[in-house]
Motif scaffolding. Sequence first.
Motif, mmCIF file in Angstrom:
data_model
loop_
_atom_site.group_PDB
_atom_site.id
_atom_site.type_symbol
_atom_site.label_atom_id
_atom_site.label_comp_id
_atom_site.label_asym_id
_atom_site.label_seq_id
_atom_site.Cartn_x
_atom_site.Cartn_y
_atom_site.Cartn_z
ATOM 1 N N SER A 124 0.815 -1.339 -0.135
ATOM 2 C CA SER A 124 0.029 -0.037 -0.072
ATOM 3 C C SER A 124 0.777 1.372 -0.133
ATOM 4 O O SER A 124 0.572 2.225 -0.421
ATOM 5 C CB SER A 124 -0.995 0.108 1.136
ATOM 6 N N SER A 125 2.086 1.245 0.643
ATOM 7 C CA SER A 125 2.897 2.407 0.448
ATOM 8 C C SER A 125 3.404 2.592 -0.864
ATOM 9 O O SER A 125 3.454 3.761 -1.331
ATOM 10 C CB SER A 125 4.133 2.255 1.524
ATOM 11 N N ILE A 126 3.697 1.580 -1.598
ATOM 12 C CA ILE A 126 4.232 1.942 -3.010
ATOM 13 C C ILE A 126 2.978 2.279 -3.725
ATOM 14 O O ILE A 126 3.165 3.416 -4.644
ATOM 15 C CB ILE A 126 4.621 0.454 -3.495
ATOM 16 N N TRP A 127 1.760 1.944 -3.509
ATOM 17 C CA TRP A 127 0.579 2.280 -4.124
ATOM 18 C C TRP A 127 0.261 3.878 -3.855
ATOM 19 O O TRP A 127 -0.006 4.645 -4.710
ATOM 20 C CB TRP A 127 -0.540 1.605 -3.759
ATOM 21 N N MET A 128 0.170 4.326 -2.661
ATOM 22 C CA MET A 128 0.172 5.557 -2.259
ATOM 23 C C MET A 128 1.309 6.643 -2.804
ATOM 24 O O MET A 128 1.069 7.632 -3.221
ATOM 25 C CB MET A 128 0.150 5.766 -0.604
ATOM 26 N N GLY A 129 2.501 5.984 -3.019
ATOM 27 C CA GLY A 129 3.483 6.732 -3.505
ATOM 28 C C GLY A 129 3.174 7.112 -5.023
ATOM 29 O O GLY A 129 3.291 8.332 -5.300
ATOM 30 N N VAL B 169 1.108 10.915 -9.278
ATOM 31 C CA VAL B 169 0.130 11.271 -10.304
ATOM 32 C C VAL B 169 -0.348 12.555 -10.086
ATOM 33 O O VAL B 169 -0.799 13.491 -10.937
ATOM 34 C CB VAL B 169 -1.006 10.116 -10.719
ATOM 35 N N PHE B 170 -1.012 12.698 -8.804
ATOM 36 C CA PHE B 170 -1.658 14.121 -8.645
ATOM 37 C C PHE B 170 -0.426 15.299 -8.409
ATOM 38 O O PHE B 170 -0.811 16.314 -8.880
ATOM 39 C CB PHE B 170 -2.301 13.970 -7.095
ATOM 40 N N GLY B 171 0.863 14.919 -8.191
ATOM 41 C CA GLY B 171 1.752 16.081 -8.413
ATOM 42 C C GLY B 171 2.014 16.212 -9.513
ATOM 43 O O GLY B 171 2.178 17.673 -10.184
ATOM 44 N N PHE B 172 2.033 15.653 -10.704
ATOM 45 C CA PHE B 172 2.236 15.745 -12.062
ATOM 46 C C PHE B 172 1.110 16.456 -12.581
ATOM 47 O O PHE B 172 1.221 17.383 -13.443
ATOM 48 C CB PHE B 172 2.306 14.383 -12.888
#
Length: 112
Positions: free
Chosen positions: A2-7, A12-15
């Motif tokens: 889940s930490s990889i998925w949250m990263g 994506v939202f940063g981009f």
Amino acid sequence: MSSIWMGRVYYVFGFLFIVMILLVVVCAEVSLVLTYMHLCVEDWKWWWKSFFASGSVAIYIFLYSINYLVFDLKSLSGPVSATLYLGYSLFMVIAIMLATGTVGFLSSFWQN
């Protein structure tokens, strides 16, 4: 996992945030230049022209959605699905036109 998925979600939202900032800056600059050109020839009706100068981004997005419908969405099952797709695309395009047009108008209004 889940930490990889949250990263990746934050990436994506940063981009998307960076793309949104670039869109706002470009819309403001285009509107300022076109408003300046209209004022140089003493066209004092710049209000709506500044709105549509940056709001015309929506035309490109709507044409792209039609292109996507024709060439990439071959899995739609009939004209009802295509009409629904174009209807939702039209709502999205109107919202984008209002947002980018407002940015253009406010940037021109602030500079004048």
